[in-house]
Enzyme design. Sequence first.
Site, mmCIF file in Angstrom:
data_model
loop_
_atom_site.group_PDB
_atom_site.id
_atom_site.type_symbol
_atom_site.label_atom_id
_atom_site.label_comp_id
_atom_site.label_asym_id
_atom_site.label_seq_id
_atom_site.Cartn_x
_atom_site.Cartn_y
_atom_site.Cartn_z
ATOM 1 N NE ARG A 148 36.709 38.771 34.378
ATOM 2 C CZ ARG A 148 36.933 37.948 35.275
ATOM 3 N NH1 ARG A 148 36.315 36.768 35.292
ATOM 4 N NH2 ARG A 148 38.333 37.807 36.009
ATOM 5 N NE ARG B 114 35.586 34.491 41.110
ATOM 6 C CZ ARG B 114 36.462 35.519 40.845
ATOM 7 N NH1 ARG B 114 37.599 35.674 41.469
ATOM 8 N NH2 ARG B 114 36.002 36.604 40.276
ATOM 9 N NE ARG C 191 39.784 50.707 36.709
ATOM 10 C CZ ARG C 191 40.035 49.437 36.742
ATOM 11 N NH1 ARG C 191 39.994 48.568 35.528
ATOM 12 N NH2 ARG C 191 40.258 48.589 37.534
ATOM 13 C CE LYS D 12 45.814 44.621 37.276
ATOM 14 N NZ LYS D 12 45.129 43.774 36.953
ATOM 15 N NE ARG E 144 40.649 31.209 38.235
ATOM 16 C CZ ARG E 144 40.870 32.623 38.530
ATOM 17 N NH1 ARG E 144 42.008 32.881 38.927
ATOM 18 N NH2 ARG E 144 39.854 33.146 38.491
#
Length: 228
Positions: A182, A171, A98, A23, A137
């Site tokens: 998520r 992370r 939201r 986004k 990642r």
Amino acid sequence: MDGMKSPATAPVLILLGPPGAGKGTQARILEEKFGLVQLSTGDLLRAAVSAGTEAGKRAKAVMEAGDLVSDEIVIAILRDRLAEPDCAKGVILDGFPRTTVQAEALDTLLAESGQQINAAISLEVDDAEMVTRISGRFTCGTCGEGYHDTFKAPEKAGVCDKCGGTEMKRRADDNAETVASRLEAYHAQTAPLITYYGDKGALQRVPAMGAIDEISAELAKVVAKATA
């Protein structure tokens, strides 16, 4: 007005998409291409608090108390921001609304100036691929070069191609379980908005699993039509 749109006709777009869908990247491209202003809830709150506006002071008090800023305060901050001159060509909302309650409040706010949502654009992703994309990642702890278990592994395992560093970092929330959670939360939260804007005829879906420039091209078509 030198080609500037009046506030009543300035387009308002919403960008929907889960974490990792791109986004932010796409919003920046649209800003540059169409002269729109990206407005994210977090940035709006920080700016209002820093500027010391009336709504910003209310938000600061709430945040310092450890509470969540109410929809009423967010709408007040958004009202102030939309009245600023740089928003005259239109805005892209990222992270708001939201919920359908927020969407209804936004509709009421926009109606005050004769505006409406021109398009709610949903960046469509494949959850399984998103889990692979995000959870794989990692970066070099020395120079920050980015890698991926599947798509961009170092030529020599554990050694950075760029600087030769051997300390790789991930992370803590970039693991498959967290990413899946998520995504699930996002879909649960956003599903009612998809229905809400679909019923209004404002929903546009754009596939977002391809290359950045391919996605940008599809988004540009949608935005050009919505802002014509």
